[in-house]
Scaffold this motif. Structure first.
Motif, short mmCIF file in Angstrom:
data_model
loop_
_atom_site.label_atom_id
_atom_site.label_comp_id
_atom_site.label_asym_id
_atom_site.label_seq_id
_atom_site.Cartn_x
_atom_site.Cartn_y
_atom_site.Cartn_z
N SER A 69 28.48 -57.32 44.19
CA SER A 69 29.19 -56.37 45.05
C SER A 69 30.02 -55.38 44.25
O SER A 69 30.49 -55.67 43.15
N ILE A 70 30.19 -54.20 44.85
CA ILE A 70 30.84 -53.08 44.18
C ILE A 70 32.27 -52.91 44.68
O ILE A 70 33.21 -52.92 43.89
N LYS A 71 32.44 -52.74 45.97
CA LYS A 71 33.78 -52.55 46.54
C LYS A 71 34.51 -53.89 46.64
O LYS A 71 33.88 -54.96 46.60
N PRO A 72 35.83 -53.86 46.81
CA PRO A 72 36.60 -55.11 46.93
C PRO A 72 36.17 -55.94 48.14
O PRO A 72 35.77 -55.40 49.17
N LEU A 73 36.26 -57.24 47.98
CA LEU A 73 35.90 -58.19 49.03
C LEU A 73 37.12 -58.98 49.47
O LEU A 73 37.95 -59.36 48.64
N HIS A 74 37.20 -59.25 50.76
CA HIS A 74 38.20 -60.20 51.27
C HIS A 74 37.44 -61.27 52.04
O HIS A 74 36.78 -60.98 53.03
N PHE A 75 37.54 -62.50 51.54
CA PHE A 75 36.88 -63.63 52.20
C PHE A 75 37.83 -64.27 53.22
O PHE A 75 38.97 -64.59 52.88
N HIS A 76 37.34 -64.46 54.43
CA HIS A 76 38.07 -65.18 55.47
C HIS A 76 37.34 -66.52 55.65
O HIS A 76 36.24 -66.56 56.23
N ILE A 77 37.94 -67.58 55.15
CA ILE A 77 37.29 -68.89 55.11
C ILE A 77 37.93 -69.81 56.14
O ILE A 77 39.11 -70.18 56.02
N PHE A 78 37.18 -70.17 57.15
CA PHE A 78 37.63 -71.09 58.19
C PHE A 78 37.09 -72.47 57.83
O PHE A 78 35.87 -72.68 57.76
N ALA A 79 38.00 -73.41 57.61
CA ALA A 79 37.58 -74.73 57.13
C ALA A 79 38.48 -75.81 57.69
O ALA A 79 39.65 -75.57 58.04
N GLU A 80 37.93 -77.02 57.74
CA GLU A 80 38.74 -78.17 58.14
C GLU A 80 39.88 -78.37 57.15
O GLU A 80 39.75 -78.07 55.96
N ASP A 81 40.98 -78.86 57.64
CA ASP A 81 42.20 -78.94 56.82
C ASP A 81 41.97 -79.67 55.50
O ASP A 81 42.51 -79.27 54.46
N GLN A 82 41.19 -80.74 55.52
CA GLN A 82 41.01 -81.54 54.30
C GLN A 82 40.22 -80.81 53.22
O GLN A 82 40.19 -81.25 52.07
N LEU A 83 39.61 -79.67 53.58
CA LEU A 83 38.84 -78.90 52.60
C LEU A 83 39.66 -77.79 51.94
O LEU A 83 39.22 -77.22 50.93
N HIS A 84 40.82 -77.49 52.47
CA HIS A 84 41.55 -76.32 52.00
C HIS A 84 41.93 -76.40 50.53
O HIS A 84 41.73 -75.43 49.78
N GLU A 85 42.49 -77.51 50.09
CA GLU A 85 42.90 -77.62 48.69
C GLU A 85 41.70 -77.55 47.76
O GLU A 85 41.77 -76.93 46.69
N ARG A 86 40.61 -78.17 48.15
CA ARG A 86 39.40 -78.13 47.32
C ARG A 86 38.85 -76.72 47.23
O ARG A 86 38.40 -76.28 46.17
N PHE A 87 38.87 -75.98 48.33
CA PHE A 87 38.46 -74.58 48.29
C PHE A 87 39.35 -73.79 47.34
O PHE A 87 38.87 -73.02 46.50
N LYS A 88 40.66 -73.97 47.48
CA LYS A 88 41.60 -73.22 46.66
C LYS A 88 41.39 -73.52 45.18
O LYS A 88 41.32 -72.60 44.35
N ASP A 89 41.26 -74.79 44.84
CA ASP A 89 41.07 -75.17 43.43
C ASP A 89 39.79 -74.57 42.87
O ASP A 89 39.75 -74.09 41.73
N THR A 90 38.72 -74.59 43.67
CA THR A 90 37.43 -74.09 43.20
C THR A 90 37.42 -72.58 43.09
O THR A 90 36.98 -72.02 42.07
N LEU A 91 37.93 -71.89 44.11
CA LEU A 91 37.89 -70.43 44.10
C LEU A 91 38.82 -69.83 43.06
O LEU A 91 38.51 -68.78 42.48
N ASP A 92 39.92 -70.49 42.80
CA ASP A 92 40.87 -69.95 41.81
C ASP A 92 40.32 -70.00 40.39
O ASP A 92 40.86 -69.35 39.48
#
Length: 368
Positions: A69-92
């Motif tokens: 992708s060329i232009k900036p992206l904003h991801f809106h991730i809807f996830a079960e609560d228990q997945l939030h920290e794992r998403f954050k750790d992985t995406l960061d």
């Protein structure tokens, strides 16, 4: 644009745009880049809903969006609560090069009917129906299922927003190209859009228009807004629908066909496009733009072509050479799948990917 690249780079893979997809593709590309030039600061918004064991698959999808992708992206991730920290750790850990932001959201349904919506079809799948009501400050949005892979820039599908006419509020691809194997036209017990229905795995939305529109329906002569029509539709058809929220969208656009822009099949290419023989002519000519590995084909051995593309993108390390680390190993794996119907047309799986990689290197070379 080509002279700054090494001669070896322009081997038999690296064809001119007109060689890849003909003059129609050339003029389409001219429109897209003209649109991008006139919307230079526009941020693209991409939404996904992840429940259960979908974290790895979702991250792989997001990686594919980031690569080209060329232009900036904003991801809106809807996830079960228990997945939030794992998403954050992985995406960061992903090197975004400053062009990506993300927001994590809980799974949210109307309180009076939350249990009913959550169990409709797959867990949390119907969350997508409520995105226009939740993301009230987002004007336009690209929703994708977790099992999507981008083989060209998100910018290109995003630019279709500029092609909407005054009545169109969303864009989706047909559920089938071939009516003889279509599900809706053979089995549906409810209204559906067009000849074979539509697939909601890739859905581009002008959410401002969605929120403002009053929809025709078969429940009342009064037109209803998006937030008013969902529950009455579910109550009327819940014993007749098989594919949950996708069926509800089909019903809505059956009654409001002027509101839908229809993508060609290469923007939502699924196993049905090749398991009975190739039936997406646009992909044969131009390659696959967005791969949709529904039916779990990324994780079993039933469709090894789809799994090979998924594994290649999942295992790619940002910063590595895309030709030697992704494209060439992928082609070798795809050649091993020629005993399958999809494997016989394996070149459609790398045709656009090849062009996307070439274009990315050309942009980088030009930017030096």
């Amino acid at each position: 644009r080509c002279k700054n690249l090494s001669v070896s780079f322009w081997n038999s893979y690296w064809m001119l745009p007109s060689d890849v997809c003909g003059m129609n593709c050339f003029w389409e590309a001219a429109f897209r880049y003209d649109y991008m030039k006139t919307h230079p600061s526009e941020k693209m918004h991409l939404a996904v809903v992840a429940c259960g064991e979908r974290l790895e698959e979702t991250v792989t999808m997001l990686r594919s969006a980031i690569i080209f992708s060329i232009k900036p992206l904003h991801f809106h991730i809807f996830a079960e609560d228990q997945l939030h920290e794992r998403f954050k750790d992985t995406l960061d850990e992903i090197p975004y090069e400053g062009k990506v932001n993300y927001t994590l959201y809980p799974i949210t349904f109307p309180s009076e009917s939350a249990a009913e919506w959550k169990k409709l079809f797959k867990p949390c799948a119907s969350q997508r129906l409520f995105l226009p009501l939740i993301l009230k400050n987002v004007d336009s949005l690209l929703y994708v299922d977790t099992d999507i892979l981008f083989l060209r820039p998100v910018d290109d599908i995003w630019s279709f927003l500029g092609k909407f006419n005054s009545t169109q509020i969303a864009a989706m691809a047909p559920e089938h190209e071939e009516p003889r194997i279509g599900w809706y036209n053979r089995f549906a017990r409810h209204p559906y859009y067009g000849v074979t229905g539509i697939n909601s795995g890739v859905m581009l939305m002008n959410m401002t228009r969605i929120r403002r529109k009053y929809f025709k329906n078969d429940m009342t002569p009064v037109r209803l807004q998006w937030g008013e029509i969902l529950m009455p539709l579910l109550k009327k058809y819940k014993l007749n629908i098989t594919w949950g929220d996708q069926d509800l969208l089909n019903i809505m656009f059956f009654h409001n066909p002027e509101s839908l822009y229809v993508f060609p099949c290469q923007w939502n290419y699924r196993p049905d496009h090749c398991i009975y023989g190739s039936n997406c002519k646009a992909a044969e000519e131009e390659g696959i733009f967005i791969l949709h590995g529904n039916r779990g084909v990324y994780h079993d051995d039933k469709q090894p072509t789809f799994r090979a593309v998924y594994e290649a993108i999942k295992n790619y390390s940002f910063g590595d050479d895309l030709v030697h680390s992704l494209l060439q190993p992928l082609e070798q794996e795809l050649q091993k799948t020629m005993h399958t119907y999809c494997g016989r047309v394996y070149k459609v799986f790398i045709k656009q990917l090849t062009k996307s990689i070439r274009d990315l290197y050309a942009r980088r070379s030009k930017g030096r």
